[in-house]
Design an enzyme around this catalytic site. Structure first.
Site, PDB file in Angstrom:
ATOM      1  CE  LYS A  73       5.955 -11.339  -1.894  1.00 17.99           C
ATOM      2  NZ  LYS A  73       4.781 -10.504  -1.552  1.00 17.99           N
ATOM      3  CB  SER A  75       6.382  -6.995  -0.432  1.00 18.73           C
ATOM      4  OG  SER A  75       5.403  -8.017  -0.545  1.00 18.73           O
ATOM      5  CB  SER A  97       2.602  -7.357  -1.851  1.00 21.05           C
ATOM      6  OG  SER A  97       2.990  -6.667  -0.695  1.00 21.05           O
TER       7      SER A  97
END
Lengths: 428, 435
Positions: B40, B114, B138
């Site tokens: 990420k 996210s 997320s």
């Protein structure tokens, strides 16, 4: 008059408070890393050595032992603060409610906290440079209550605090940074960021004078923050309102709570030691304090004393060592020197050097008995002088000189013995 | 570790698909399709731009690897690329950033947030796990929307060193995969104490099973009917496998959303304070300006959601209201954690992961702020309490995946992986791409 201090002391740890960077780099920006630069992704790790120092100071100042210590973020925006927040303490500081004893009173210590130093700003004409070597250096902030009431008390407090820190292993000669709160009447004036002890005393004196003058003219002292101008030896208004401070403190979520390390290190309060020794051995308190206030070695050497006479000798030898700037002599060599002194031989730079380098020192056979014997003979032969010795120091010195010359002894030792003999009351 | 023969054309094929689905901001062109892991964008990878989905960090090339990344590399996994995300993790749809990932099941729909890119990467690459991060959901959220397994471990089991912070007391590095076994393999390699993160420990991870599935009534409000019927089907299958389903009432759980947003925004507003445009990332140009002006210029690069959270976060921790908001929220967190922990003593908590299937990209953009924040109602409680949780596909409706979320007690993370592994024996996940 009320003076309160916030003293910031840099701790002499090898690495910074939250990273492994060295604390003694000279080349600007040579001792930096992602952590003390606050790079995205980096996290702080607490340097336990800093916590040890903080714990020792807290104990020595008699603070309530903290159960746990924790950290907070103090947010403000300034280019010297890489994360735009400083990691400091709020609810659970290293210590609260301590004190420093000076001759007239106890100056209360409100709190002691551990925090990180910001970077150094170097202002040049037209531009500004940043040195991040200082960013993350561990600082101990010691906050007093406004208990100091005069310049004398201020000086004594600073000497005492410095000595306490010295015995914990922190030398603050250079690194002392102080915020000075001073009020003669109602309004509290804060003089921020005064560096060094001399400047601090000067700033305090300037403020005392300034505020006294204002008051005597019937003018009001404005509650404000001021700065100290070293070149002109005066304080100046910073044109900031104190109430504007809003730091939005939150708990530092990258650190946990820490148990304050316990320590068996001996607590040394030099002034207390001086008082004790003075009572025990009859030596002058001030003399002892001067010798040991910032001198761990002298303090250790005084431990040798068994009685009053020996303490006097020890003090004499320490004074000589200091006079000849011959520190770091060590226990064994000191004993040797002490024996030589006891034998009555004169100690000088050369002799100290010899003892220090381990050379054999031929001492004369002079000892106390022979000094006493010679003194007795001298007095017998010079009865007329004896009558005058109290009025006439020349007579006293004459006998000392004669005896010392004859025995090749230390005149000081002869003087000490002669006084002792005379005070006992010389009997024919 | 998933392994297969190297594919020399892999990077090329990946780039082609990435043009279509927008899930990676950086692709490692030397990756060849063998035991891959993606990272990420808010986790630092040495030498690769890491900007947490923010313009303000454009050009930030970290001089170090995040601990999780380093441990994956040391274990022989190959770094495939950085996955896109909402700016600093601020979002539930992957839309609060300049590269908006598309859902592989329907390109007109969001991938979730996210960790949007991480979920898409997992849904399209075969031999791959995604290292992602969750603050309030997320990982679960995009895993559910993209039909993959998303595992968020107990707070403090995987080091956060190298994580570009959103809200430090809530941020957890986690793993997404196509099978629970792949996640377990990666988790075992990256978990454990780290000299660079004081909040990470070596606590023993347990695997204590339970046959009791608990549903909190208050969490089942406002769930889409398609999601509900799929979830009910899961429950009846579980009952068939010998599980007992029970219901509990927990009034205070309604306050989890405000408490979460208060704490996360308060911390976020301090974390974002450092972006001043002169040390890393986007560089300010006019150094003749006063610092305050220079600082304000640099910070105009933040997106609207980041700016909102800075303002709100700064407010809730300001001296005059701090007790009313920040401190109160911290107390609530402690109370909630204790309530949830007592329920979890002898049961798992189970619920759908998200109240709906992935919404259309334009629908998501049109949601009010309250509605958008409420999308996280099911994922926030375990995140707020640092409890381990896992989202796994439990059904499909009109071709869109639906996820269920299982929560366990602190450090009982393996029990979740065991549960999903056994689920996978009777349920086959669907994938549209298999790079």
């Amino acid at each position: 008059m009320k003076i309160g201090l916030e003293v910031h002391v840099a701790l002499p740890t090898k690495s910074k408070l939250f990273c492994a960077c060295s604390t003694d780099a000279t080349e600007p920006n040579s001792s930096i890393c992602p952590i003390c630069m606050g790079f995205p992704g980096s996290k702080p790790m607490l340097n336990r050595a800093a916590l040890d120092y903080a714990s020792n100071v807290s104990r020595t100042l008699g603070c309530m032992p903290a159960q746990m210590v924790s950290f907070v973020r103090k947010v403000y925006f300034y280019p010297d603060l890489p994360k735009s927040y400083q990691i400091t303490q709020l609810q659970e500081p290293v210590g609260v409610d301590g004190s420093v004893e000076i001759s007239s009173k106890k100056v209360k210590i409100r709190r002691i906290q551990l925090e990180e130093d910001p970077a150094k700003i170097i202002r040049e004409s037209g531009y500004t440079l940043m040195d991040f070597n200082r960013s993350g250096i561990p600082l101990l902030e010691i906050v007093t209550e406004p208990d100091i009431a005069s310049e004398e008390e201020l000086r004594e407090f600073l000497g005492e605090l410095r000595s306490i820190l010295y015995y914990v292993g922190i030398n603050i000669e250079k690194e002392l940074k102080v915020d000075l709160n001073i009020s003669l009447s109602k309004a509290r004036v804060e003089v921020k960021n005064v560096t060094g002890i001399r400047n601090l005393v000067d700033a305090a004196n300037y403020e005392i004078k300034r505020q006294t003058e204002l008051t005597s003219k019937g003018k009001e002292v404005v509650q404000e923050t001021r700065s100290y101008n070293e070149a002109e030896v005066r304080t100046e208004s910073s044109r900031e309102k104190e109430s504007d401070e809003e730091y939005g403190f939150i708990f530092e979520p990258d650190l946990t709570s820490y148990k304050l390390p316990s320590s068996n290190a001996k607590v040394v309060l030099a002034s207390k030691v001086a008082r004790e020794y003075s009572r025990k051995y009859g030596a002058k308190e001030k003399t002892i304090l001067e010798l040991i206030q910032f001198d761990r070695e002298s303090y250790a050497l005084m431990d040798h004393a068994k009685d009053k006479a020996e303490m006097q000798k020890i003090i004499a030898v320490i004074e000589l060592l200091k006079k000849y700037e011959s520190t770091g002599i060590g226990n064994e060599k000191f004993e040797e020197l002490l024996e030589i002194a006891k034998s009555g031989a004169q100690i000088n730079a050369e002799l100290i050097k010899k003892v220090k380098s381990g050379q054999r020192v031929e001492t004369s056979s002079v000892n106390l008995q022979s000094i006493d014997k010679e003194i007795t003979t001298m007095i017998k032969n010079h009865k007329e002088l004896l009558k005058e010795y109290e009025k006439n120091p020349k007579a006293f010195n004459f006998i000392v000189g004669e005896v010392a010359a004859k025995l090749k002894a230390n005149p000081r030792d002869v003087a000490i013995r002669l006084r002792a003999v005379l005070e006992k009351g010389f009997k024919d | 570790m998933p392994t297969t023969k190297p594919n020399p054309k892999f990077a090329e094929e990946l780039s082609k698909l990435n043009k279509k689905l927008n899930f990676m901001s950086v692709i490692n062109s030397s990756a060849n399709g063998k035991s891959l892991f993606s990272v990420k964008d808010n986790l630092c990878v040495k030498g690769f731009e890491s900007r947490a989905g923010s313009k303000i960090l454009s050009g930030y090339i970290p001089p170090f690897n995040a601990t999780a990344v380093q441990r994956m590399l040391d274990s022989g996994y190959e770094f495939v690329g950085k996955t896109v995300m909402d700016e600093f993790g601020f979002g539930s749809f992957g839309t609060n950033t300049d590269i908006v990932a598309k859902n592989p099941f329907d390109e007109t729909r969001v991938a979730g947030g996210s960790s949007s890119g991480a979920a898409v990467a997992t849904a399209v690459i075969k031999n791959h796990v995604a290292i992602a991060e969750s603050t309030g959901g997320s990982i679960s959220n995009p895993a559910s929307f993209c039909g993959v397994v998303g595992f968020t471990p107990t707070y403090g089991t995987i080091s956060r060193y190298g994580l570009i912070d959103y809200a430090n007391s809530l941020d957890k590095v986690g793993v997404m995969g196509r099978r629970a076994a792949d996640i377990r393999a990666a988790f075992d390699r990256i978990k454990g104490a780290d000299n660079y993160d004081s909040t990470c420990s070596d606590s023993k991870i347990s695997s204590t099973p339970t046959k009791k599935l608990m549903i909190i009534e208050q969490l089942m409000k406002g769930i889409d009917s398609k999601v509900l019927s799929s979830f009910d089907l899961l429950l009846s299958k579980m009952q068939g496998m010998g599980y007992k389903v029970e219901h509990a009432s927990l009034d205070i759980i309604d306050k989890a959303i405000p408490a979460y947003y208060i704490i996360s925004m308060a911390e976020a507003s301090t974390n974002l304070a450092k972006y001043d445009g002169y040390k890393y990332g986007e560089q300010g140009k006019d150094f003749t300006k006063k610092y305050n002006d220079f600082f304000c210029d640099a910070r105009s690069s933040f997106g609207i959601e980041a700016k909102r959270r800075i303002v709100l976060g700064t407010f809730v921790r300001s001296a005059s209201v701090k007790d009313k908001y920040y401190i109160k929220a911290l107390k609530f967190r402690t109370a909630l954690t204790s309530k949830l922990s007592s329920i979890l003593k002898d049961s798992f908590l189970i619920s759908p992961t998200m109240p709906t299937v992935a919404p259309k990209i334009d629908e998501a953009a049109g949601l009010s702020l309250i509605k958008a924040y409420s999308m996280d109602s099911l994922t926030i409680p375990p995140n707020l309490s640092g409890l381990p949780h896992i989202s796994f596909p439990c059904g499909y409706a009109n071709g869109m995946p639906i996820g269920a979320q299982l929560i366990s007690s602190h450090f009982n993370d393996y029990a979740l992986l065991d549960f999903v592994e056994s689920w996978e024996k009777s349920f086959k996940y669907e994938f549209k791409y298999n790079l």
